[in-house]
Design a protein around this motif. Structure first.
Motif, mmCIF file in Angstrom:
data_model
loop_
_atom_site.group_PDB
_atom_site.id
_atom_site.type_symbol
_atom_site.label_atom_id
_atom_site.label_comp_id
_atom_site.label_asym_id
_atom_site.label_seq_id
_atom_site.Cartn_x
_atom_site.Cartn_y
_atom_site.Cartn_z
ATOM 1 N N LEU A 1 24.055 22.888 64.168
ATOM 2 C CA LEU A 1 23.517 23.494 62.944
ATOM 3 C C LEU A 1 23.144 24.956 63.184
ATOM 4 C CD1 LEU A 1 21.305 20.559 61.617
ATOM 5 C CD2 LEU A 1 23.471 21.377 60.647
ATOM 6 N N SER A 2 22.635 25.265 64.352
ATOM 7 C CA SER A 2 22.281 26.651 64.687
ATOM 8 C C SER A 2 23.513 27.530 64.781
ATOM 9 C CB SER A 2 21.535 26.706 66.023
ATOM 10 O OG SER A 2 20.323 26.013 65.957
ATOM 11 N N GLN A 3 24.553 27.008 65.400
ATOM 12 C CA GLN A 3 25.736 27.816 65.662
ATOM 13 C C GLN A 3 26.730 27.851 64.502
ATOM 14 O OE1 GLN A 3 27.079 26.014 69.363
ATOM 15 N NE2 GLN A 3 26.385 27.828 70.456
ATOM 16 N N TYR A 4 26.918 26.736 63.835
ATOM 17 C CA TYR A 4 27.982 26.638 62.831
ATOM 18 C C TYR A 4 27.490 26.536 61.404
ATOM 19 C CZ TYR A 4 30.837 26.055 66.931
ATOM 20 O OH TYR A 4 31.448 26.258 68.136
ATOM 21 N N GLY A 5 26.196 26.483 61.210
ATOM 22 C CA GLY A 5 25.653 26.457 59.858
ATOM 23 C C GLY A 5 25.597 25.056 59.266
ATOM 24 N N PRO A 6 25.346 24.979 57.963
ATOM 25 C CA PRO A 6 25.108 23.703 57.290
ATOM 26 C C PRO A 6 26.205 22.667 57.527
ATOM 27 C CG PRO A 6 24.601 25.520 55.826
ATOM 28 C CD PRO A 6 25.263 26.118 57.032
ATOM 29 N N GLN A 7 25.764 21.426 57.673
ATOM 30 C CA GLN A 7 26.657 20.295 57.941
ATOM 31 C C GLN A 7 26.095 19.057 57.257
ATOM 32 O OE1 GLN A 7 29.406 20.454 60.311
ATOM 33 N NE2 GLN A 7 29.001 22.647 60.352
ATOM 34 N N VAL B 1 20.299 39.090 64.727
ATOM 35 C CA VAL B 1 20.210 37.760 64.121
ATOM 36 C C VAL B 1 19.571 37.851 62.739
ATOM 37 C CG1 VAL B 1 19.057 35.505 64.309
ATOM 38 C CG2 VAL B 1 20.240 36.471 66.291
ATOM 39 N N ALA B 2 18.495 38.592 62.610
ATOM 40 C CA ALA B 2 17.819 38.735 61.317
ATOM 41 C C ALA B 2 18.744 39.388 60.278
ATOM 42 C CB ALA B 2 16.532 39.544 61.463
ATOM 43 N N GLY B 3 19.509 40.375 60.704
ATOM 44 C CA GLY B 3 20.423 41.048 59.783
ATOM 45 C C GLY B 3 21.590 40.178 59.344
ATOM 46 N N ALA B 4 21.986 39.221 60.178
ATOM 47 C CA ALA B 4 23.118 38.349 59.855
ATOM 48 C C ALA B 4 22.694 37.092 59.102
ATOM 49 C CB ALA B 4 23.843 37.949 61.143
ATOM 50 N N ARG B 5 21.430 36.734 59.185
ATOM 51 C CA ARG B 5 20.947 35.508 58.538
ATOM 52 C C ARG B 5 21.175 35.559 57.036
ATOM 53 N NH1 ARG B 5 16.070 34.682 61.036
ATOM 54 N NH2 ARG B 5 17.108 33.335 62.506
ATOM 55 N N GLY B 6 21.728 34.474 56.501
ATOM 56 C CA GLY B 6 22.002 34.390 55.072
ATOM 57 C C GLY B 6 23.394 34.868 54.690
ATOM 58 N N HIS B 7 24.141 35.382 55.639
ATOM 59 C CA HIS B 7 25.487 35.886 55.364
ATOM 60 C C HIS B 7 26.566 35.021 56.017
ATOM 61 C CE1 HIS B 7 23.829 39.612 53.728
ATOM 62 N NE2 HIS B 7 22.981 39.593 54.742
ATOM 63 N N GLU B 8 26.199 33.838 56.485
ATOM 64 C CA GLU B 8 27.111 32.994 57.261
ATOM 65 C C GLU B 8 28.392 32.628 56.513
ATOM 66 O OE1 GLU B 8 22.949 32.439 58.709
ATOM 67 O OE2 GLU B 8 23.876 32.374 56.727
ATOM 68 N N GLN B 9 28.331 32.474 55.216
ATOM 69 C CA GLN B 9 29.485 32.012 54.442
ATOM 70 C C GLN B 9 30.381 33.146 53.939
ATOM 71 O OE1 GLN B 9 30.058 28.769 54.563
ATOM 72 N NE2 GLN B 9 28.155 28.609 55.709
ATOM 73 N N GLU B 10 30.035 34.381 54.263
ATOM 74 C CA GLU B 10 30.850 35.508 53.806
ATOM 75 C C GLU B 10 32.208 35.506 54.519
ATOM 76 O OE1 GLU B 10 28.644 39.116 54.336
ATOM 77 O OE2 GLU B 10 27.104 38.507 52.907
ATOM 78 N N PRO B 11 33.240 36.008 53.815
ATOM 79 C CA PRO B 11 34.570 36.081 54.450
ATOM 80 C C PRO B 11 34.522 36.918 55.731
ATOM 81 C CG PRO B 11 34.686 36.624 52.109
ATOM 82 C CD PRO B 11 33.228 36.527 52.460
ATOM 83 N N ASP B 12 35.395 36.605 56.635
ATOM 84 C CA ASP B 12 35.531 37.311 57.915
ATOM 85 C C ASP B 12 34.366 37.077 58.873
ATOM 86 O OD1 ASP B 12 37.984 38.328 57.102
ATOM 87 O OD2 ASP B 12 37.097 40.166 56.319
ATOM 88 N N ARG B 13 33.469 36.147 58.547
ATOM 89 C CA ARG B 13 32.375 35.817 59.467
ATOM 90 C C ARG B 13 32.794 34.592 60.271
ATOM 91 N NH1 ARG B 13 27.127 38.720 59.230
ATOM 92 N NH2 ARG B 13 27.434 40.090 57.464
ATOM 93 N N SER B 14 32.586 34.637 61.559
ATOM 94 C CA SER B 14 32.853 33.507 62.447
ATOM 95 C C SER B 14 31.614 33.261 63.289
ATOM 96 C CB SER B 14 34.018 33.824 63.395
ATOM 97 O OG SER B 14 35.191 34.086 62.681
ATOM 98 N N PRO B 15 31.404 32.022 63.721
ATOM 99 C CA PRO B 15 30.249 31.784 64.590
ATOM 100 C C PRO B 15 30.462 32.418 65.964
ATOM 101 C CG PRO B 15 31.493 29.759 64.257
ATOM 102 C CD PRO B 15 32.132 30.806 63.410
ATOM 103 N N PHE B 16 29.473 33.133 66.432
ATOM 104 C CA PHE B 16 29.456 33.718 67.768
ATOM 105 C C PHE B 16 28.237 33.177 68.496
ATOM 106 C CE2 PHE B 16 32.422 36.617 66.002
ATOM 107 C CZ PHE B 16 33.014 37.335 67.044
#
Length: 188
Positions: free
Chosen positions: A21-27, A157-172
């Motif tokens: 959940l931390s790395q890949y987002g909602p499941q 991390v704070a700047g990326a939070r909430g943008h996980e589902q945007e295009p061109d975003r991958s889990p790092f």
């Protein structure tokens, strides 16, 4: 991390679920079951235990009565709590959790090396880095380095939070290792 959260996380599958959940987002429990090879009933049970301690939360308005979506809560998780390390059970739970997390990180790093770097079409696109530096530091310098690196990681991390589902975003994954090497050179 308080004692209840530490106890809730001190289970290998729960560490794995929390980490996914931390790395890949909602499941969902079903998608987590597929990723872990467990039954959805088992993942659902362990998700509820993590939610009870507010380590994760259900996403309101997403899914259905049969398919609940879960995400990591927006709270920082630290394993170096003096309260947790003050008891033998707290130390044991912390050690189990850290062993599971670090084992997963090492597997991910080795998979990256064996699959991505070794691929015939691999080109260095600048999106990954495996860096090791060997330096001699005083304890104060080590603390300063850790603090400065933590600020950078926390900022990104704070700047990326909430943008996980945007295009061109991958889990790092971001891994910063800073520690004193044994004086005798033993790698135990």
């Amino acid at each position: 991390m308080d004692a209840g959260a530490l106890r809730a996380l001190a289970h290998p599958l729960r560490v794995q679920l929390f980490d996914i959940l931390s790395q890949y987002g909602p499941q969902t429990a079903s998608s987590l079951a597929e990723r872990t090879g467990e039954s959805s009933g088992s993942t659902s049970y362990h998700l509820r235990a993590l939610a009870k301690q507010e380590l994760i939360r259900e996403i309101p308005g997403r899914g259905s009565a049969r398919e609940r979506w879960w995400e990591r809560a927006d709270r920082a998780v630290s394993f170096d709590s003096p309260e947790a390390l003050a008891t033998p059970s707290g130390k044991a739970a912390t050690q189990l959790i850290m062993n599971e997390f670090l084992g997963r990180r090492q597997q991910q790093l080795m998979r990256h090396v064996s699959e991505q770097i070794a691929a015939a079409d691999h080109a260095d696109d600048g999106t990954s880095s495996i860096t090791t530096a060997h330096i001699h530091l005083t304890p104060d310098q080590a603390k300063d380095l850790i603090g400065r690196l933590s600020v950078i990681v926390d900022e990104v991390v704070a700047g990326a939070r909430g943008h996980e589902q945007e295009p061109d975003r991958s889990p790092f994954t971001v891994r910063v290792d800073v520690f004193a090497l044994p004086e005798d050179g033993d790698a135990r």
